[in-house]
Design a protein around this motif. Structure first.
Motif, PDB file in Angstrom:
ATOM      1  N   LYS A  11       0.838  -1.361  -0.025  1.00 33.70           N
ATOM      2  CA  LYS A  11       0.059   0.027  -0.018  1.00 33.70           C
ATOM      3  C   LYS A  11       0.845   1.258   0.067  1.00 33.70           C
ATOM      4  CE  LYS A  11      -4.501  -1.113   0.316  1.00 33.70           C
ATOM      5  NZ  LYS A  11      -5.326  -0.484  -0.676  1.00 33.70           N
ATOM      6  N   ASP A  12       0.702   2.032  -0.945  1.00 34.70           N
ATOM      7  CA  ASP A  12       1.600   3.410  -0.954  1.00 34.70           C
ATOM      8  C   ASP A  12       3.146   3.143  -1.110  1.00 34.70           C
ATOM      9  OD1 ASP A  12      -0.801   5.054  -1.096  1.00 34.70           O
ATOM     10  OD2 ASP A  12      -0.781   4.878   1.294  1.00 34.70           O
ATOM     11  N   ARG A  13       3.456   1.968  -1.777  1.00 34.31           N
ATOM     12  CA  ARG A  13       4.435   1.240  -2.112  1.00 34.31           C
ATOM     13  C   ARG A  13       5.410   0.541  -0.702  1.00 34.31           C
ATOM     14  NH1 ARG A  13       8.320   5.447  -3.348  1.00 34.31           N
ATOM     15  NH2 ARG A  13       9.716   3.729  -4.287  1.00 34.31           N
ATOM     16  N   LYS A  14       4.329   0.464   0.392  1.00 23.56           N
ATOM     17  CA  LYS A  14       4.929  -0.011   1.678  1.00 23.56           C
ATOM     18  C   LYS A  14       4.283  -1.268   1.814  1.00 23.56           C
ATOM     19  CE  LYS A  14       5.697   4.796   3.618  1.00 23.56           C
ATOM     20  NZ  LYS A  14       5.484   5.567   4.691  1.00 23.56           N
TER      21      LYS A  14
ATOM     22  N   LYS B  71     -15.524  -9.440 -11.465  1.00 22.16           N
ATOM     23  CA  LYS B  71     -14.664  -8.469 -11.877  1.00 22.16           C
ATOM     24  C   LYS B  71     -13.972  -7.474 -11.134  1.00 22.16           C
ATOM     25  CE  LYS B  71     -15.918  -9.749 -16.343  1.00 22.16           C
ATOM     26  NZ  LYS B  71     -16.908 -10.758 -15.882  1.00 22.16           N
ATOM     27  N   PHE B  72     -12.765  -7.502 -11.216  1.00 21.55           N
ATOM     28  CA  PHE B  72     -12.038  -6.797 -10.059  1.00 21.55           C
ATOM     29  C   PHE B  72     -10.787  -5.884 -10.971  1.00 21.55           C
ATOM     30  CE2 PHE B  72     -13.649 -10.170  -7.338  1.00 21.55           C
ATOM     31  CZ  PHE B  72     -13.986  -9.202  -6.283  1.00 21.55           C
ATOM     32  N   THR B  73     -10.583  -4.815 -10.457  1.00 21.53           N
ATOM     33  CA  THR B  73      -9.188  -4.324 -10.858  1.00 21.53           C
ATOM     34  C   THR B  73      -8.151  -5.022  -9.987  1.00 21.53           C
ATOM     35  OG1 THR B  73      -9.201  -2.380  -9.080  1.00 21.53           O
ATOM     36  CG2 THR B  73     -10.084  -2.054 -11.362  1.00 21.53           C
ATOM     37  N   LYS B  74      -6.963  -4.757  -9.990  1.00 19.27           N
ATOM     38  CA  LYS B  74      -5.780  -5.467  -9.257  1.00 19.27           C
ATOM     39  C   LYS B  74      -5.955  -4.929  -7.738  1.00 19.27           C
ATOM     40  CE  LYS B  74      -0.888  -6.316  -8.818  1.00 19.27           C
ATOM     41  NZ  LYS B  74       0.496  -6.312  -9.146  1.00 19.27           N
ATOM     42  N   ASP B  75      -6.135  -3.677  -7.731  1.00 22.92           N
ATOM     43  CA  ASP B  75      -6.447  -2.956  -6.202  1.00 22.92           C
ATOM     44  C   ASP B  75      -7.662  -3.508  -5.484  1.00 22.92           C
ATOM     45  OD1 ASP B  75      -3.650  -1.808  -6.534  1.00 22.92           O
ATOM     46  OD2 ASP B  75      -4.565   0.248  -6.994  1.00 22.92           O
ATOM     47  N   GLU B  76      -8.735  -3.570  -6.349  1.00 22.50           N
ATOM     48  CA  GLU B  76      -9.904  -4.181  -5.596  1.00 22.50           C
ATOM     49  C   GLU B  76      -9.871  -5.605  -5.306  1.00 22.50           C
ATOM     50  OE1 GLU B  76     -13.165  -1.517  -8.351  1.00 22.50           O
ATOM     51  OE2 GLU B  76     -12.635  -3.197  -8.982  1.00 22.50           O
TER      52      GLU B  76
END
Length: 605
Positions: free
Chosen positions: A113-116, A300-305
């Protein structure tokens, strides 16, 4: 070409997943870049969660590095771990850390999350003291789908559209419905049928045709009486049915592993002598509402979802979490417990008290409290009753013979050997004497059968007697990894148990054979101390447990009783060897134990 789906080989050891997650948590909040990926892999080596005990990994390492890895009494520094890692001369070194992380991400245990680095709510659950592997895998399998945005395999949505676990439940249900319509016995699906028809489902719209083909296959197979001809037919059918699948070399192994992990969810159970997989009748409400809600198709999802979805232990809301369905589940449990009382001649007083407690149910609980308190309480009570029923059944001579035979053939049973050993040592301890309670910490199904081994943070089995208490730890390991995996953990579990017990305490350690380093560790704890106090640890081989069972069987055949005080006397005799002036080492102690066992089984103790 299509692929059969299966449980990833990386999921075959849940404790390894947990260890990887423990290591990743050391880096929570760090930026996930190449340096962090490299650090993660180095930390896995430092913690001996990667490379340790792996002869292939040892190739190319210096003898000093191998000795350091093997000596668990020595801590590995980050600098040493980095030297070991760099000695491997990996191409694209940071990729190793990415691959080790990827499995955690696919399971929804960790995310970026946020590159962390962030451990998810599902991951925190796995790291908690009272995690339940069944609940963890149920939550994961419920959301497992193809295609999905984080997995490159099965990404062709013109071929794949399924949730494998959900669609498998649908397949079993549909086959049972077809059997009912045709007047055939409803019995779930066989292991061979699972192998051919469940793992080759690629699209939820194939369900009906796959179920019909399965039943046709079953009827043709059952019509062939000669074993050789039946086997030839099955192999020919497989070859034709699977011709357009590319990864079928280990299909039988895939099926066994998938069934084992699906069973963790407690929504399927094994019947027909271990050959058939069926829907768990004690979870009828849950299964029916689940299958009415989900048709087995992918969402159906985006990667983040998708990552947010699979990593949230509270999603989705389970379809039976409403007043109507929870009351149905509660009432089914009450009826099942009442039936256990009536059919097994259990305490009438306890039966009366149970029925009275049902009438006094707290009416003001929220739905969540009702499920977590009342329903889970009934499930735990049913487990307790099933243990009482088992103890009664185990007094029968035929059950003693079954236990002895299973221990003799522990590596060839339908169960994975490590699970089978926990099961049959639990049965052996119930047979041996008049314990108040033999409590396995293994994962049990609603039928009381063993599904998976005890978690790493608990003893395998806890034993409670009138005059003393004990734990029992079991392992199938026989090499030096026995010492690494069992030495310190056994003594730690035992000390935690001792701290909570007000009676004399013992630890029985059972293995096919004892490794010298394990025995040396236990001898030091027995003779001198562990964390400042001596411990009474008794190492016994599986063969010695069998000898004791044979002796108990003879006593029962002669209508002679056997009480726990005599068993305690036997355990104490093994402990007292430490004070024998002729025994001055762990090797001498180990060599003396068979004489104690023989004296005991000869009736001299």
């Amino acid at each position: 070409m299509k692929k059969v789906w299966s449980i990833s080989t990386t999921l075959r050891n849940p404790e390894r997943l947990r260890n990887f997650l423990i290591t990743l948590k050391e880096m929570q909040g760090c930026i996930w870049n190449k340096d962090a990926q490299l650090e993660f892999q180095i930390r896995l080596i430092k913690n001996r969660y990667y490379g340790y005990g792996n002869t292939q990994f040892y190739n190319g390492l210096s003898s000093e590095h191998i000795d350091l890895l093997e000596d668990i009494n020595k801590k590995i520094s980050m600098e040493d771990a980095k030297d070991i890692f760099e000695s491997k001369n990996y191409v694209g070194a940071s990729m190793r850390g990415r691959n080790s992380y990827k499995t955690l991400e696919k399971m929804g245990l960790a995310t970026i999350k946020d590159r962390k680095i962030k451990i998810t709510s599902l991951g925190e659950y796995l790291l908690s003291d009272n995690y339940d592997l069944g609940e963890l895998f149920f939550r994961s399998f419920l959301k497992w789908q193809y295609p999905n945005p984080v997995d490159r395999e099965f990404s062709d949505n013109t071929i794949y559209d399924l949730k494998p676990f959900i669609l498998t439940l649908h397949l079993i249900k549909r086959v049972n419905e077809l059997c009912s319509e045709k007047g055939l016995k409803e019995k779930g699906i066989s292991r061979v049928e699972f192998e051919i028809f469940a793992q080759t489902l690629t699209h939820y719209k194939e369900l009906d045709s796959q179920a019909e083909q399965l039943l046709e296959f079953r009827q043709r197979t059952e019509s062939i009486k000669e074993y050789k001809l039946k086997k030839e037919f099955i192999e020919a059918f497989k070859e034709q049915f699977l011709y357009d699948f590319v990864n079928i070399e280990n299909l039988s192994d895939y099926a066994d592993n998938t069934i084992r992990y699906f069973r963790l969810t407690r929504l399927i159970y094994i019947r027909g002598g271990g050959y058939y997989i069926d829907l768990e009748p004690r979870r009828k409400v849950e299964i029916e509402t689940l299958l009415k809600t989900y048709d087995g198709s992918a969402e159906k999802f985006t990667k983040d979802e998708y990552i947010d979805y699979i990593s949230n232990i509270n999603l989705p809301q389970l379809p039976w979490e409403n007043a109507k369905n929870l009351n149905e589940i509660y009432n089914d449990l009450v009826r099942d417990i009442d039936k256990i009382f009536r059919e097994n001649n259990l305490s009438k007083k306890s039966h009366t008290l149970f029925l009275a407690s049902v009438k006094l149910r707290e009416p003001s609980l929220t739905l969540k409290q009702f499920e977590e308190q009342e329903i889970n309480r009934l499930r735990e009570y049913r487990k307790l009753l099933l243990k009482q029923v088992l103890k009664i059944q185990l007094q029968d001579i035929s059950k003693i013979d079954e236990t002895i035979d299973s221990l003799k053939n522990i590596r060839t049973l339908d169960l994975k050997p490590s699970i089978a050993l926990e099961k049959y040592i639990t049965m052996a301890l119930n047979i041996i004497n008049d314990a108040k309670e033999i409590k396995p910490n293994s994962l049990l199904g609603d039928d009381g059968d063993f599904i998976f081994t005890a978690p790493a943070n608990k003893p395998d089995i806890e034993c409670y007697y009138e005059s003393f208490n004990s734990i029992c730890e079991v392992t199938m390991l026989t090499g030096r990894d026995q010492w690494h995996n069992e030495g310190q953990p056994v003594m730690r579990h035992f000390r935690d148990f001792e701290d909570k017990s007000s009676k004399e305490n013992y630890c029985i350690f059972v293995a096919p054979q004892m490794h010298r380093d394990t025995i040396n560790t236990f001898w030091f704890s027995l003779k001198y101390e562990y964390e400042g106090k001596k411990q009474k640890i008794i190492p016994l081989t599986i063969t010695q447990i069998i000898d004791i069972l044979e002796y108990i069987k003879l006593l029962k055949e002669d209508n002679k009783g056997f009480v726990h005080i005599r068993f305690q006397s036997f355990l104490e005799s093994v402990v007292e060897l430490k004070d024998d002036e002729n025994i001055n080492s762990s090797d001498e102690w180990l060599r003396a134990i068979p004489n104690i066992v023989k004296n005991f089984t000869d009736g001299k103790l």
